[in-house]
Design a protein around this motif. Sequence first.
Motif, PDB file in Angstrom:
ATOM      1  N   GLY A  91       0.808  -1.210   0.000  1.00  0.00           N
ATOM      2  CA  GLY A  91       0.000   0.000   0.000  1.00  0.00           C
ATOM      3  C   GLY A  91       0.835   1.251   0.000  1.00  0.00           C
ATOM      4  N   ARG A  92       0.417   2.218   0.769  1.00  0.00           N
ATOM      5  CA  ARG A  92       1.101   3.509   0.860  1.00  0.00           C
ATOM      6  C   ARG A  92       0.986   3.998   2.303  1.00  0.00           C
ATOM      7  N   VAL A  93       2.052   4.622   2.794  1.00  0.00           N
ATOM      8  CA  VAL A  93       2.034   5.134   4.160  1.00  0.00           C
ATOM      9  C   VAL A  93       1.028   6.281   4.252  1.00  0.00           C
ATOM     10  N   ARG A  94       0.140   6.196   5.223  1.00  0.00           N
ATOM     11  CA  ARG A  94      -0.875   7.236   5.400  1.00  0.00           C
ATOM     12  C   ARG A  94      -0.221   8.566   5.795  1.00  0.00           C
ATOM     13  N   SER A  95      -0.708   9.623   5.249  1.00  0.00           N
ATOM     14  CA  SER A  95      -0.222  10.960   5.596  1.00  0.00           C
ATOM     15  C   SER A  95      -0.939  11.481   6.835  1.00  0.00           C
ATOM     16  N   GLY A  96      -0.255  12.396   7.536  1.00  0.00           N
ATOM     17  CA  GLY A  96      -0.869  13.082   8.651  1.00  0.00           C
ATOM     18  C   GLY A  96      -0.904  12.319   9.955  1.00  0.00           C
ATOM     19  N   PRO A 127      -4.467   1.503   1.044  1.00  0.00           N
ATOM     20  CA  PRO A 127      -4.282   0.878  -0.276  1.00  0.00           C
ATOM     21  C   PRO A 127      -3.652   1.854  -1.260  1.00  0.00           C
ATOM     22  N   ALA A 128      -2.774   1.331  -2.105  1.00  0.00           N
ATOM     23  CA  ALA A 128      -2.162   2.159  -3.144  1.00  0.00           C
ATOM     24  C   ALA A 128      -3.231   2.528  -4.178  1.00  0.00           C
TER      25      ALA A 128
END
Length: 261
Positions: free
Chosen positions: A25-30, A259-260
């Motif tokens: 996936g992708r690292v969540r921002s914030g 998820p990406a």
Amino acid sequence: MINDALTLATVPNFRDLGGYPAETGRVRSGLLFRADTLSDIGDSDLAELQRIGVRQVIDLRTAFERESAADRVPAGAEYTVLDVQREHATGGDLASLLADPERAGTELADGGAERFMHAVYRALAGTGDAADAYRGLVERAAYGPLPLVFHCFAGKDRTGWGAVLLLSLLGVGSDAVIADYLASNDRLEAAAARLGGLAESMGLDPALVAPLMDVRVDYLHSAFDEVERSYGGFAGYLADGLGVDAATVAALRERLLEPAE
């Protein structure tokens, strides 16, 4: 690739670790931020941390650093000390070294500054105090309140290794992990210039102290080499050095990956 959606003028090495692509996936921002010291954060930047809802601040600094320059913590946030160098003086001895120009001139000459930094990085990966602190960082990122900010003094070495660890556990590729680590160089130019000016005022060649403010891939390699030497690789470091189990890694990924696209 570095996430600069939020920058803080008085905390120049602050950045969001979100946005990096990972294996699943992708690292969540914030949610996960790294920083340099919060002791000098300005009122407007502190208000920004409160605006984004920071709920946890983790301080990796020594007792001396904390007592001489206490953090300013956003209202309502938990403040936790995870002292990476509690009983290990390599990094914490820098202040006393620079306070003695004659000693500093001797010890930093002929590649001494580089040797000092390599020793710091070996200690980050190889001492029990550091292992205790980094295990706490991983567990608090996995189970503690978010958003989270973790930091040391300059936000480049102790914090840098913490970011390498967290991003690696999240499945971020090595190129992106190293790019995030090296981003500290541009962000700390002003601090490096101040250190050089301080050295010059003490009668030291500024070039002697320049390696102390750098982040370099070969410094990071000293930590990786220590992981390999002591634990046989990252999996051994995780299990036998830090004592982080698979359930904690799964929890970390569950809450910090999306998820990406």
